[in-house]
Design an enzyme around this catalytic site. Sequence first.
Site, PDB file in Angstrom:
ATOM      1  N   TRP A 187       0.858  -1.182   0.000  1.00 54.42           N
ATOM      2  CA  TRP A 187       0.000   0.000   0.000  1.00 54.42           C
ATOM      3  C   TRP A 187       0.890   1.227   0.000  1.00 54.42           C
ATOM      4  O   TRP A 187       1.907   1.269   0.711  1.00 54.42           O
ATOM      5  CB  TRP A 187      -0.912   0.044   1.228  1.00 54.42           C
ATOM      6  CG  TRP A 187      -1.675   1.345   1.303  1.00 54.42           C
ATOM      7  CD1 TRP A 187      -2.795   1.678   0.601  1.00 54.42           C
ATOM      8  CD2 TRP A 187      -1.331   2.506   2.086  1.00 54.42           C
ATOM      9  NE1 TRP A 187      -3.182   2.967   0.904  1.00 54.42           N
ATOM     10  CE2 TRP A 187      -2.291   3.507   1.806  1.00 54.42           C
ATOM     11  CE3 TRP A 187      -0.307   2.790   2.980  1.00 54.42           C
ATOM     12  CZ2 TRP A 187      -2.266   4.764   2.398  1.00 54.42           C
ATOM     13  CZ3 TRP A 187      -0.271   4.048   3.574  1.00 54.42           C
ATOM     14  CH2 TRP A 187      -1.239   5.016   3.289  1.00 54.42           C
ATOM     15  N   GLU A 228      -3.014  -2.966  -2.470  1.00 55.27           N
ATOM     16  CA  GLU A 228      -4.130  -2.376  -1.712  1.00 55.27           C
ATOM     17  C   GLU A 228      -4.481  -0.974  -2.205  1.00 55.27           C
ATOM     18  O   GLU A 228      -3.626  -0.091  -2.261  1.00 55.27           O
ATOM     19  CB  GLU A 228      -3.772  -2.316  -0.230  1.00 55.27           C
ATOM     20  CG  GLU A 228      -4.868  -1.744   0.652  1.00 55.27           C
ATOM     21  CD  GLU A 228      -4.483  -1.713   2.112  1.00 55.27           C
ATOM     22  OE1 GLU A 228      -5.320  -1.302   2.932  1.00 55.27           O
ATOM     23  OE2 GLU A 228      -3.337  -2.102   2.444  1.00 55.27           O
ATOM     24  N   LYS A 230      -7.026   2.613  -2.221  1.00 55.70           N
ATOM     25  CA  LYS A 230      -7.646   3.521  -1.260  1.00 55.70           C
ATOM     26  C   LYS A 230      -8.405   4.587  -2.030  1.00 55.70           C
ATOM     27  O   LYS A 230      -8.004   4.976  -3.128  1.00 55.70           O
ATOM     28  CB  LYS A 230      -6.585   4.165  -0.362  1.00 55.70           C
ATOM     29  CG  LYS A 230      -7.150   4.802   0.910  1.00 55.70           C
ATOM     30  CD  LYS A 230      -6.035   5.110   1.892  1.00 55.70           C
ATOM     31  CE  LYS A 230      -6.601   5.546   3.242  1.00 55.70           C
ATOM     32  NZ  LYS A 230      -5.563   5.752   4.257  1.00 55.70           N
ATOM     33  N   ASP A 261      -9.874  -3.317   1.731  1.00 58.29           N
ATOM     34  CA  ASP A 261      -9.989  -2.750   3.066  1.00 58.29           C
ATOM     35  C   ASP A 261     -11.332  -2.040   3.133  1.00 58.29           C
ATOM     36  O   ASP A 261     -11.590  -1.113   2.362  1.00 58.29           O
ATOM     37  CB  ASP A 261      -8.840  -1.767   3.311  1.00 58.29           C
ATOM     38  CG  ASP A 261      -8.831  -1.185   4.720  1.00 58.29           C
ATOM     39  OD1 ASP A 261      -9.891  -0.695   5.153  1.00 58.29           O
ATOM     40  OD2 ASP A 261      -7.770  -1.183   5.358  1.00 58.29           O
ATOM     41  N   HIS A 264     -11.563   1.741   2.939  1.00 62.01           N
ATOM     42  CA  HIS A 264     -10.925   2.445   1.829  1.00 62.01           C
ATOM     43  C   HIS A 264     -11.856   2.738   0.662  1.00 62.01           C
ATOM     44  O   HIS A 264     -11.400   2.990  -0.459  1.00 62.01           O
ATOM     45  CB  HIS A 264      -9.718   1.638   1.325  1.00 62.01           C
ATOM     46  CG  HIS A 264      -8.541   1.710   2.240  1.00 62.01           C
ATOM     47  ND1 HIS A 264      -7.291   1.245   1.887  1.00 62.01           N
ATOM     48  CD2 HIS A 264      -8.415   2.200   3.493  1.00 62.01           C
ATOM     49  CE1 HIS A 264      -6.448   1.442   2.890  1.00 62.01           C
ATOM     50  NE2 HIS A 264      -7.119   2.026   3.877  1.00 62.01           N
ATOM     51  N   HIS A 288      -8.722  -6.500   4.636  1.00 69.28           N
ATOM     52  CA  HIS A 288      -8.368  -5.737   5.822  1.00 69.28           C
ATOM     53  C   HIS A 288      -9.681  -5.290   6.436  1.00 69.28           C
ATOM     54  O   HIS A 288     -10.367  -4.413   5.896  1.00 69.28           O
ATOM     55  CB  HIS A 288      -7.497  -4.526   5.462  1.00 69.28           C
ATOM     56  CG  HIS A 288      -6.047  -4.852   5.339  1.00 69.28           C
ATOM     57  ND1 HIS A 288      -5.083  -3.901   5.120  1.00 69.28           N
ATOM     58  CD2 HIS A 288      -5.391  -6.029   5.440  1.00 69.28           C
ATOM     59  CE1 HIS A 288      -3.897  -4.481   5.072  1.00 69.28           C
ATOM     60  NE2 HIS A 288      -4.062  -5.776   5.257  1.00 69.28           N
ATOM     61  N   ASP A 296     -12.202   6.418   6.622  1.00 67.48           N
ATOM     62  CA  ASP A 296     -11.194   5.439   7.037  1.00 67.48           C
ATOM     63  C   ASP A 296     -10.597   5.801   8.393  1.00 67.48           C
ATOM     64  O   ASP A 296      -9.409   6.094   8.509  1.00 67.48           O
ATOM     65  CB  ASP A 296     -10.105   5.376   5.967  1.00 67.48           C
ATOM     66  CG  ASP A 296      -9.104   4.269   6.241  1.00 67.48           C
ATOM     67  OD1 ASP A 296      -9.498   3.254   6.818  1.00 67.48           O
ATOM     68  OD2 ASP A 296      -7.927   4.431   5.873  1.00 67.48           O
ATOM     69  N   ASP A 298     -10.471   3.779  11.027  1.00 64.17           N
ATOM     70  CA  ASP A 298      -9.852   2.602  11.643  1.00 64.17           C
ATOM     71  C   ASP A 298     -10.257   2.390  13.098  1.00 64.17           C
ATOM     72  O   ASP A 298      -9.412   2.206  13.972  1.00 64.17           O
ATOM     73  CB  ASP A 298      -8.330   2.683  11.517  1.00 64.17           C
ATOM     74  CG  ASP A 298      -7.870   2.486  10.084  1.00 64.17           C
ATOM     75  OD1 ASP A 298      -8.324   1.516   9.457  1.00 64.17           O
ATOM     76  OD2 ASP A 298      -7.075   3.300   9.588  1.00 64.17           O
ATOM     77  N   ASP A 328      -7.228  -4.333  10.352  1.00 61.73           N
ATOM     78  CA  ASP A 328      -6.451  -3.089  10.235  1.00 61.73           C
ATOM     79  C   ASP A 328      -7.178  -1.967  10.963  1.00 61.73           C
ATOM     80  O   ASP A 328      -8.008  -1.271  10.398  1.00 61.73           O
ATOM     81  CB  ASP A 328      -6.235  -2.715   8.772  1.00 61.73           C
ATOM     82  CG  ASP A 328      -5.259  -1.556   8.615  1.00 61.73           C
ATOM     83  OD1 ASP A 328      -4.730  -1.082   9.645  1.00 61.73           O
ATOM     84  OD2 ASP A 328      -5.015  -1.125   7.481  1.00 61.73           O
TER      85      ASP A 328
END
Length: 420
Positions: A187, A228, A230, A261, A264, A288, A296, A298, A328
Amino acid sequence: MKKENVEKAYLLAKELYAELGVNTDEVLQKMKDVNISLHCWQTDDVGGFETADGELSGGIQATGNYPGKATTIEQMRADLEKVLSLLPGKQRLNLHAIYGDFQGEKVDRDEIEVKHFQSWIDWCKAQGIGMDFNATCFSHDRAADGFTLSSKNEENRRFWVEHVKRCRAISAEAGKQLGTPCVHNTWIPDGSKDVPVDRNGHRVLLKKSLDEAMAIDYPKEHMKDAVESKLFGIGVESMTVGSHDFYLGYAIKNNKLICLDNGHFHPTEQVGDKISACLQFLDEVLLHVTRPIRWDSDHVVTLNEDVQLIASEIVRNNFLSRVNIGLDFFDASINRIGAYVVGTRAAQKAFMIAMLEPTSKLIQYEEAGHNFERLALLEELKTKPFGAVWDYYCLQEGVAVGEDYIAEIQQYEKEFLEKR
């Protein structure tokens, strides 16, 4: 939680699910196939061991300053061991390149070698788990202008290509030694804060860099490559070079894994819907799993509809062998061990709920056009005694049942985290 109560509740749940044609004993066996890769950066707020202060930048931010952050490899491994002891099943370790065992030596990222990660490989072997790996293409002077593998500064671009090459070599050796493929994920934060003119130029360079970095083919039983995407990042709101479209095309053309993810993408997109689409054209994907709030951010994973859809799509289609599951998130506002355990157990619960579904009966309703019946059964499943099956699974695996892990983590905090 009392053992006899857990066992009684399970026997009742077993009967109720049997009425739907679901064998809970078989589900408990299937849960052994759910191996989740634990992201080491939850223990130290994405700090790493390159610098004494472990401070990073470049769109990577953990909020909060709860006491007990791991500041050494020894502390991190102790924390990870505690987490593993509170999780049913067998998990994996997901390591970023900044977490090398550098022994106080300054090692730049284009100079890292297997020897800097051998102690991690040995630790994983001692734990009986596999290891995954990530190139760290952020928080570095050579990424200060917002570009790494897509940089128009040739010296910087070559630096990052060499870093990814070395990370892939480390991954292949880790997979070879541990006897299970190491997923290496790439990434990059590359993009533009304001509207760029030459988007294509950077994407041409990114493709060139990936081709160069991945020129060596390692045995798939040792290493798998993932890329990955985004939607956008902090400071690169107007254009992300490595978009979903770019990486999906690259993955399909080059037989790589696409990393999905669920933080993302645009908030209205569901990663669960993308899994079966991507697996029409790819052998495997990497997940993820996180919890985005507003985007994002997290947050610690919880048992919500997005995570449930991801798990259900995988289980309904027998995709477990083709999906590599990782987490993640990084929350520094609460006990970090607690965050780890809550998030991982939430993901595990989603897979168990999916396995307790009478999928064939639901498909029969669907194909017959009995949509009321399908909806009704899906709603009734929400109040079935899934928790009793989960508690029994934890009991079988010899880990804390129900909320009992809270007290264990509180004790660990008192004995170790508060003294850091």
